[in-house]
Design a protein around this motif. Sequence first.
Motif, PDB file in Angstrom:
ATOM      1  N   GLY A   1       3.763   9.531   0.854  1.00 42.12           N
ATOM      2  CA  GLY A   1       3.300   8.328   0.164  1.00 42.12           C
ATOM      3  C   GLY A   1       2.214   7.625   0.961  1.00 42.12           C
ATOM      4  N   GLU A   2       2.372   7.607   2.282  1.00 39.42           N
ATOM      5  CA  GLU A   2       1.359   6.979   3.129  1.00 39.42           C
ATOM      6  C   GLU A   2       0.055   7.771   3.133  1.00 39.42           C
ATOM      7  N   LEU A   3       0.143   9.088   3.211  1.00 38.25           N
ATOM      8  CA  LEU A   3      -1.074   9.895   3.160  1.00 38.25           C
ATOM      9  C   LEU A   3      -1.777   9.728   1.815  1.00 38.25           C
ATOM     10  N   THR A   4      -1.002   9.619   0.756  1.00 33.32           N
ATOM     11  CA  THR A   4      -1.582   9.386  -0.567  1.00 33.32           C
ATOM     12  C   THR A   4      -2.233   8.010  -0.634  1.00 33.32           C
ATOM     13  N   ALA A   5      -1.613   7.017  -0.006  1.00 35.29           N
ATOM     14  CA  ALA A   5      -2.204   5.683   0.040  1.00 35.29           C
ATOM     15  C   ALA A   5      -3.531   5.708   0.798  1.00 35.29           C
ATOM     16  N   VAL A   6      -3.607   6.477   1.882  1.00 34.14           N
ATOM     17  CA  VAL A   6      -4.869   6.605   2.618  1.00 34.14           C
ATOM     18  C   VAL A   6      -5.917   7.250   1.711  1.00 34.14           C
ATOM     19  N   ALA A   7      -5.542   8.324   1.032  1.00 35.72           N
ATOM     20  CA  ALA A   7      -6.472   9.012   0.131  1.00 35.72           C
ATOM     21  C   ALA A   7      -6.878   8.129  -1.043  1.00 35.72           C
ATOM     22  N   SER A   8      -6.072   7.119  -1.348  1.00 35.04           N
ATOM     23  CA  SER A   8      -6.374   6.183  -2.438  1.00 35.04           C
ATOM     24  C   SER A   8      -7.215   5.003  -1.971  1.00 35.04           C
ATOM     25  N   GLY A   9      -7.532   4.955  -0.674  1.00 36.03           N
ATOM     26  CA  GLY A   9      -8.388   3.909  -0.153  1.00 36.03           C
ATOM     27  C   GLY A   9      -7.681   2.788   0.578  1.00 36.03           C
ATOM     28  N   PHE A  10      -6.385   2.925   0.852  1.00 36.36           N
ATOM     29  CA  PHE A  10      -5.618   1.873   1.513  1.00 36.36           C
ATOM     30  C   PHE A  10      -5.342   2.166   2.991  1.00 36.36           C
ATOM     31  N   GLY A  11      -6.094   3.086   3.575  1.00 41.64           N
ATOM     32  CA  GLY A  11      -5.854   3.491   4.955  1.00 41.64           C
ATOM     33  C   GLY A  11      -6.002   2.374   5.968  1.00 41.64           C
ATOM     34  N   LEU A  12      -6.949   1.496   5.751  1.00 43.03           N
ATOM     35  CA  LEU A  12      -7.151   0.368   6.667  1.00 43.03           C
ATOM     36  C   LEU A  12      -5.902  -0.510   6.721  1.00 43.03           C
ATOM     37  N   LEU A  13      -5.306  -0.781   5.580  1.00 44.84           N
ATOM     38  CA  LEU A  13      -4.089  -1.593   5.536  1.00 44.84           C
ATOM     39  C   LEU A  13      -2.947  -0.893   6.260  1.00 44.84           C
ATOM     40  N   LEU A  14      -2.830   0.421   6.049  1.00 46.08           N
ATOM     41  CA  LEU A  14      -1.756   1.167   6.710  1.00 46.08           C
ATOM     42  C   LEU A  14      -1.960   1.234   8.222  1.00 46.08           C
ATOM     43  N   LEU A  15      -3.198   1.452   8.637  1.00 48.44           N
ATOM     44  CA  LEU A  15      -3.455   1.536  10.072  1.00 48.44           C
ATOM     45  C   LEU A  15      -3.131   0.209  10.751  1.00 48.44           C
ATOM     46  N   ASN A  16      -3.498  -0.890  10.136  1.00 49.03           N
ATOM     47  CA  ASN A  16      -3.162  -2.184  10.731  1.00 49.03           C
ATOM     48  C   ASN A  16      -1.654  -2.399  10.783  1.00 49.03           C
ATOM     49  N   GLY A  17      -0.930  -1.903   9.798  1.00 47.68           N
ATOM     50  CA  GLY A  17       0.520  -2.059   9.779  1.00 47.68           C
ATOM     51  C   GLY A  17       1.269  -1.081  10.668  1.00 47.68           C
ATOM     52  N   ALA A  18       0.567  -0.080  11.178  1.00 44.34           N
ATOM     53  CA  ALA A  18       1.215   0.910  12.039  1.00 44.34           C
ATOM     54  C   ALA A  18       1.491   0.371  13.434  1.00 44.34           C
ATOM     55  N   CYS A  19       0.906  -0.772  13.763  1.00 39.56           N
ATOM     56  CA  CYS A  19       1.109  -1.365  15.083  1.00 39.56           C
ATOM     57  C   CYS A  19       0.906  -2.871  14.970  1.00 39.56           C
ATOM     58  N   VAL A  20       2.017  -3.588  14.900  1.00 37.97           N
ATOM     59  CA  VAL A  20       1.977  -5.045  14.786  1.00 37.97           C
ATOM     60  C   VAL A  20       2.754  -5.618  15.957  1.00 37.97           C
TER      61      VAL A  20
ATOM     62  N   ALA B   1       0.833  -1.207   0.000  1.00 32.77           N
ATOM     63  CA  ALA B   1       0.000   0.000   0.000  1.00 32.77           C
ATOM     64  C   ALA B   1       0.866   1.255   0.000  1.00 32.77           C
ATOM     65  N   ARG B   2       1.948   1.234   0.793  1.00 34.65           N
ATOM     66  CA  ARG B   2       2.866   2.381   0.812  1.00 34.65           C
ATOM     67  C   ARG B   2       3.500   2.588  -0.564  1.00 34.65           C
ATOM     68  N   ALA B   3       3.897   1.499  -1.213  1.00 34.28           N
ATOM     69  CA  ALA B   3       4.503   1.587  -2.546  1.00 34.28           C
ATOM     70  C   ALA B   3       3.504   2.157  -3.552  1.00 34.28           C
ATOM     71  N   ILE B   4       2.265   1.706  -3.483  1.00 34.53           N
ATOM     72  CA  ILE B   4       1.243   2.210  -4.404  1.00 34.53           C
ATOM     73  C   ILE B   4       0.993   3.696  -4.168  1.00 34.53           C
ATOM     74  N   GLY B   5       0.971   4.126  -2.915  1.00 34.44           N
ATOM     75  CA  GLY B   5       0.822   5.550  -2.618  1.00 34.44           C
ATOM     76  C   GLY B   5       1.927   6.371  -3.251  1.00 34.44           C
ATOM     77  N   ARG B   6       3.138   5.852  -3.194  1.00 30.86           N
ATOM     78  CA  ARG B   6       4.264   6.574  -3.803  1.00 30.86           C
ATOM     79  C   ARG B   6       4.135   6.610  -5.318  1.00 30.86           C
ATOM     80  N   ILE B   7       3.665   5.529  -5.926  1.00 31.47           N
ATOM     81  CA  ILE B   7       3.483   5.501  -7.382  1.00 31.47           C
ATOM     82  C   ILE B   7       2.415   6.512  -7.797  1.00 31.47           C
ATOM     83  N   VAL B   8       1.357   6.634  -7.009  1.00 32.55           N
ATOM     84  CA  VAL B   8       0.324   7.640  -7.294  1.00 32.55           C
ATOM     85  C   VAL B   8       0.946   9.032  -7.280  1.00 32.55           C
ATOM     86  N   LEU B   9       1.824   9.298  -6.328  1.00 29.37           N
ATOM     87  CA  LEU B   9       2.504  10.600  -6.285  1.00 29.37           C
ATOM     88  C   LEU B   9       3.404  10.802  -7.499  1.00 29.37           C
ATOM     89  N   PHE B  10       4.112   9.751  -7.908  1.00 30.75           N
ATOM     90  CA  PHE B  10       4.926   9.850  -9.127  1.00 30.75           C
ATOM     91  C   PHE B  10       4.050  10.234 -10.310  1.00 30.75           C
TER      92      PHE B  10
END
Length: 191
Positions: A118-137, A94-103
Amino acid sequence: EYFPDDFTLDPQGIDTLLRRMLGYAPLSEGLDVALGFIQPDGEVTGGGCGSGACGTGGLKEIARGGAVETEDGYAAIVHVQDVGDPTILTTALARAIGRIVLFEAGEAIDPRDEGPLGELTAVASGFGLLLLNGACVYKKGCGGMKRHQATFLDIEEIALALALFVRATNKKPGVVRRHLEITQKEAFDAA
């Protein structure tokens, strides 16, 4: 659990997952995106068991990988140590996809801000749930449970971004909450 394809823990299986995720991203369908893997270069994992969960300290930051421009398009880069954990793997993709969207948006970004933006862009792209789960493992190791963070932004920052996304897109918070662990639910509720 909701991935409709058979998943195999090999480069082809991870590439299939990446392609599925790219289908949800605000990117053109014919965009050339390759998948690359990086290996640790003299990296110390913190313990003798090799799991990366050992060592001292309560928080281990493991936001690695990202995306790079190539001659023909882009490459999503995943660290080999991240592929064994589904939460960390999907967070990295999801982080990689956010960065590609910025590119693709043509945004000039200071390299110091690349991860968080890149992470904020990933959230705006609809991947926020994946990022939030990965923020604390949490992972069990020789010294007990350790908290890992597979994001540049902390759990509260991603929870706030996701809460704003939910509100801006008129989604129901319960749809997000049911897929969150306890720590993430608390952060999301606070946001």
